[in-house]
Design a protein around this motif. Structure first.
Motif, PDB file in Angstrom:
ATOM      1  N   GLY A 235       0.790  -1.154  -0.145  1.00  0.00           N
ATOM      2  CA  GLY A 235      -0.003   0.049  -0.070  1.00  0.00           C
ATOM      3  C   GLY A 235       0.776   1.314   0.021  1.00  0.00           C
ATOM      4  O   GLY A 235       0.521   2.349   0.403  1.00  0.00           O
ATOM      5  N   LEU A 236       2.181   1.111  -0.450  1.00  0.00           N
ATOM      6  CA  LEU A 236       2.942   2.212  -0.620  1.00  0.00           C
ATOM      7  C   LEU A 236       3.313   2.897  -1.975  1.00  0.00           C
ATOM      8  O   LEU A 236       4.097   3.662  -2.098  1.00  0.00           O
ATOM      9  N   GLU A 237       2.320   2.618  -2.690  1.00  0.00           N
ATOM     10  CA  GLU A 237       2.549   3.074  -4.114  1.00  0.00           C
ATOM     11  C   GLU A 237       2.315   4.618  -4.195  1.00  0.00           C
ATOM     12  O   GLU A 237       1.278   5.013  -3.315  1.00  0.00           O
ATOM     13  N   GLY A 238       3.263   5.222  -4.590  1.00  0.00           N
ATOM     14  CA  GLY A 238       3.020   6.700  -4.694  1.00  0.00           C
ATOM     15  C   GLY A 238       4.083   7.399  -3.678  1.00  0.00           C
ATOM     16  O   GLY A 238       4.280   8.377  -3.699  1.00  0.00           O
ATOM     17  N   GLU A 239       4.430   6.597  -2.707  1.00  0.00           N
ATOM     18  CA  GLU A 239       5.122   7.123  -1.353  1.00  0.00           C
ATOM     19  C   GLU A 239       6.698   6.744  -1.887  1.00  0.00           C
ATOM     20  O   GLU A 239       7.528   7.570  -1.197  1.00  0.00           O
ATOM     21  N   ILE A 240       7.008   5.894  -2.530  1.00  0.00           N
ATOM     22  CA  ILE A 240       8.263   5.460  -2.938  1.00  0.00           C
ATOM     23  C   ILE A 240       8.765   5.324  -4.269  1.00  0.00           C
ATOM     24  O   ILE A 240       7.959   4.859  -5.239  1.00  0.00           O
ATOM     25  N   ALA A 241       9.477   6.225  -4.644  1.00  0.00           N
ATOM     26  CA  ALA A 241      10.189   6.681  -6.111  1.00  0.00           C
ATOM     27  C   ALA A 241      11.043   5.410  -6.376  1.00  0.00           C
ATOM     28  O   ALA A 241      11.980   4.789  -5.892  1.00  0.00           O
ATOM     29  N   ILE A 242      10.721   4.704  -7.637  1.00  0.00           N
ATOM     30  CA  ILE A 242      11.428   3.305  -7.931  1.00  0.00           C
ATOM     31  C   ILE A 242      12.188   3.626  -9.474  1.00  0.00           C
ATOM     32  O   ILE A 242      11.395   3.892 -10.281  1.00  0.00           O
ATOM     33  N   LEU A 243      13.485   3.326  -9.446  1.00  0.00           N
ATOM     34  CA  LEU A 243      14.236   3.617 -10.696  1.00  0.00           C
ATOM     35  C   LEU A 243      14.697   2.507 -10.984  1.00  0.00           C
ATOM     36  O   LEU A 243      15.410   1.529 -10.395  1.00  0.00           O
ATOM     37  N   GLY A 244      14.612   2.064 -12.396  1.00  0.00           N
ATOM     38  CA  GLY A 244      14.932   0.756 -13.222  1.00  0.00           C
ATOM     39  C   GLY A 244      16.089   1.093 -14.037  1.00  0.00           C
ATOM     40  O   GLY A 244      16.807   2.210 -13.934  1.00  0.00           O
ATOM     41  N   PHE A 245      16.488   0.105 -14.995  1.00  0.00           N
ATOM     42  CA  PHE A 245      17.448   0.182 -15.728  1.00  0.00           C
ATOM     43  C   PHE A 245      17.452  -0.924 -16.947  1.00  0.00           C
ATOM     44  O   PHE A 245      17.359  -1.879 -16.430  1.00  0.00           O
ATOM     45  N   ASP A 246      17.482  -0.194 -18.124  1.00  0.00           N
ATOM     46  CA  ASP A 246      17.375  -1.198 -19.405  1.00  0.00           C
ATOM     47  C   ASP A 246      16.416  -0.660 -20.260  1.00  0.00           C
ATOM     48  O   ASP A 246      16.294  -1.101 -21.599  1.00  0.00           O
ATOM     49  N   ALA A 247      15.370   0.301 -19.800  1.00  0.00           N
ATOM     50  CA  ALA A 247      14.212   0.670 -20.642  1.00  0.00           C
ATOM     51  C   ALA A 247      13.577  -0.413 -21.473  1.00  0.00           C
ATOM     52  O   ALA A 247      13.260  -0.314 -22.713  1.00  0.00           O
ATOM     53  N   LEU A 248      13.228  -1.613 -20.727  1.00  0.00           N
ATOM     54  CA  LEU A 248      12.362  -2.546 -21.344  1.00  0.00           C
ATOM     55  C   LEU A 248      11.083  -2.185 -21.605  1.00  0.00           C
ATOM     56  O   LEU A 248      10.468  -1.083 -20.933  1.00  0.00           O
ATOM     57  N   PRO A 249      10.252  -2.615 -22.694  1.00  0.00           N
ATOM     58  CA  PRO A 249       8.833  -1.910 -22.697  1.00  0.00           C
ATOM     59  C   PRO A 249       8.094  -2.202 -21.715  1.00  0.00           C
ATOM     60  O   PRO A 249       7.207  -1.130 -21.612  1.00  0.00           O
ATOM     61  N   GLU A 250       8.007  -3.126 -20.941  1.00  0.00           N
ATOM     62  CA  GLU A 250       7.203  -3.304 -19.608  1.00  0.00           C
ATOM     63  C   GLU A 250       7.563  -1.955 -18.603  1.00  0.00           C
ATOM     64  O   GLU A 250       6.679  -1.303 -18.237  1.00  0.00           O
ATOM     65  N   ALA A 251       8.892  -1.791 -18.617  1.00  0.00           N
ATOM     66  CA  ALA A 251       9.251  -0.693 -17.802  1.00  0.00           C
ATOM     67  C   ALA A 251       8.960   0.745 -18.180  1.00  0.00           C
ATOM     68  O   ALA A 251       8.573   1.571 -17.591  1.00  0.00           O
ATOM     69  N   LEU A 252       8.887   0.880 -19.607  1.00  0.00           N
ATOM     70  CA  LEU A 252       8.481   2.075 -20.292  1.00  0.00           C
ATOM     71  C   LEU A 252       7.078   2.296 -20.101  1.00  0.00           C
ATOM     72  O   LEU A 252       6.559   3.572 -19.827  1.00  0.00           O
ATOM     73  N   ALA A 253       6.170   1.238 -19.916  1.00  0.00           N
ATOM     74  CA  ALA A 253       4.967   1.400 -19.865  1.00  0.00           C
ATOM     75  C   ALA A 253       4.637   1.729 -18.381  1.00  0.00           C
ATOM     76  O   ALA A 253       3.853   2.457 -18.075  1.00  0.00           O
ATOM     77  N   ALA A 254       5.439   1.251 -17.526  1.00  0.00           N
ATOM     78  CA  ALA A 254       5.496   1.542 -15.973  1.00  0.00           C
ATOM     79  C   ALA A 254       5.689   3.076 -15.848  1.00  0.00           C
ATOM     80  O   ALA A 254       5.216   3.659 -15.004  1.00  0.00           O
ATOM     81  N   VAL A 255       6.614   3.532 -16.530  1.00  0.00           N
ATOM     82  CA  VAL A 255       7.167   4.779 -16.603  1.00  0.00           C
ATOM     83  C   VAL A 255       6.067   5.751 -17.047  1.00  0.00           C
ATOM     84  O   VAL A 255       5.532   6.924 -16.170  1.00  0.00           O
ATOM     85  N   ARG A 256       5.334   5.304 -18.074  1.00  0.00           N
ATOM     86  CA  ARG A 256       4.450   6.221 -18.864  1.00  0.00           C
ATOM     87  C   ARG A 256       3.184   6.381 -17.653  1.00  0.00           C
ATOM     88  O   ARG A 256       2.463   7.350 -17.459  1.00  0.00           O
ATOM     89  N   ASP A 257       2.733   5.188 -16.925  1.00  0.00           N
ATOM     90  CA  ASP A 257       1.471   5.087 -16.037  1.00  0.00           C
ATOM     91  C   ASP A 257       1.804   5.457 -14.659  1.00  0.00           C
ATOM     92  O   ASP A 257       0.998   5.560 -13.752  1.00  0.00           O
ATOM     93  N   GLY A 258       3.428   5.844 -14.569  1.00  0.00           N
ATOM     94  CA  GLY A 258       3.632   6.427 -13.101  1.00  0.00           C
ATOM     95  C   GLY A 258       3.913   5.339 -11.962  1.00  0.00           C
ATOM     96  O   GLY A 258       4.216   5.542 -10.892  1.00  0.00           O
ATOM     97  N   ALA A 259       4.154   3.953 -12.473  1.00  0.00           N
ATOM     98  CA  ALA A 259       4.546   3.058 -11.527  1.00  0.00           C
ATOM     99  C   ALA A 259       5.891   3.035 -11.225  1.00  0.00           C
ATOM    100  O   ALA A 259       6.374   2.996 -10.142  1.00  0.00           O
ATOM    101  N   LEU A 260       6.669   3.552 -12.229  1.00  0.00           N
ATOM    102  CA  LEU A 260       8.131   3.606 -12.307  1.00  0.00           C
ATOM    103  C   LEU A 260       8.460   5.084 -12.483  1.00  0.00           C
ATOM    104  O   LEU A 260       7.754   5.693 -13.508  1.00  0.00           O
ATOM    105  N   ALA A 261       9.462   5.700 -11.634  1.00  0.00           N
ATOM    106  CA  ALA A 261       9.820   7.248 -11.774  1.00  0.00           C
ATOM    107  C   ALA A 261      10.414   7.464 -13.057  1.00  0.00           C
ATOM    108  O   ALA A 261      10.742   8.235 -13.508  1.00  0.00           O
TER     109      ALA A 261
END
Length: 316
Positions: A235-261
């Motif tokens: 239940g901490l979504e929006g409280e913790i910024a998460i950074l990834g590495f590789d720019a996979l399509p699924e990660a890009l979708a998560a960036v677009r939708d706000g799940a990944l910073a």
């Protein structure tokens, strides 16, 4: 090991491996293309790009899945030498453990180009093409400074021990944040580049903290996406910024939708194609690369610059 090299050398000479360089026609070229594990989407994409460039250049390749196993990847390299393949394009599973096999290949006159992950301690590697993973880690660290100017409590999900990408990305993050007042790595733990471990490790870390971190920085997208699941479950979504590495399509979708910073784009398609070009030019006409070290500069992809991502077109 010396005995193994002598046996391989004798076998290679019997099979007609070019010792030293001898130019060949592109249609006669067969190259080993080896990646650490096809279980990771990043390496599936890289292999697809390698195959596409090989086809455009008119050469054949033997695909090899390292299965995240140094013995398996070592056996693939040794087989390539014995079978008389024209060259080796490889992303090594381990920066040190793959050195003996690749040294054997070089000593048998088989040109080697490493891609994405480097190898240490091997003389005679034709070239390395990759992203500057230290700069990629520094980009993650700088994003944290820019977005948390008053300091941050940070969880660091590190990659597979021994992998050059894991070593360099971790170094880059620390290059920026070490010694800066207010920035604290409260937990640093490997999740081995795996999504399920990114989930389980993050769950364990969050359960042991009295208050959540400001940022979770991960050395690849699979771990970051696992962390997203753990954070959401708490239940901490929006409280913790998460950074990834590789720019996979699924990660890009998560960036677009706000799940990944954000996620770091390291242009694997560009790496793959350039590495293949270098190897084929050398094998076919002896052209030495202008530079033996070619490093692309990674960038952090956020919602603001997502159009710069190499694989944006693969989003649903």
């Amino acid at each position: 090991m010396r005995h193994t090299r002598r046996v391989l050398l004798a076998s290679a000479m019997a099979l007609g491996v070019a010792l030293p360089f001898s130019a060949v026609q592109a249609q006669d070229v067969r190259l080993l293309a080896s990646v650490p594990s096809m279980g990771f989407p990043f390496f599936v994409h890289m292999m697809n790009e390698i195959k596409a460039e090989a086809e455009s250049l008119g050469v054949g390749i033997v695909e090899a899945d390292g299965q995240n196993s140094t013995p398996k990847q070592t056996a693939d390299v040794e087989a390539a030498v014995i079978q008389g393949l024209s060259g080796i394009l490889i992303s090594p599973t381990d920066v040190n453990a793959m050195a003996p096999a690749l040294q054997t290949a070089v000593e048998n006159g088989v040109p080697v180009v490493t891609i994405d992950r480097r190898i240490d301690g091997v003389e005679g590697i034709l070239a390395h093409v990759g992203a500057d993973n230290v700069k990629g880690g520094e980009a993650q660290g700088q994003w944290i400074v820019d977005n948390y100017p008053d300091g941050a409590r940070i969880v660091n999900l590190q990659g597979q021990p021994g992998a050059s990408a894991a070593i360099d990305r971790n170094q880059g993050v620390h290059n920026v944040l070490d010694g800066m007042e207010g920035y604290e790595f409260i937990v640093e733990q490997t999740a081995n580049f795996a999504r399920d471990q990114g989930l389980s490790v993050t769950e364990s870390i969050l359960a042991g903290l009295s208050e959540p971190p400001h940022v979770i920085v991960a050395a690849n997208d699979d771990m970051a996406l696992g962390a997203v699941e753990a954070v959401r479950a708490q239940g901490l979504e929006g409280e913790i910024a998460i950074l990834g590495f590789d720019a996979l399509p699924e990660a890009l979708a998560a960036v677009r939708d706000g799940a990944l910073a954000g996620t770091v784009e390291q242009f694997p398609g560009g790496q793959s194609r350039q590495a293949m070009q270098i190897l084929v030019e050398y094998v076919t006409d002896g052209t030495e690369p202008a530079e033996s070290l070619v490093l692309l500069t990674p960038i952090v992809i956020t919602a603001d610059n997502i159009d710069d991502a190499e694989r944006l077109g693969e989003l649903n």
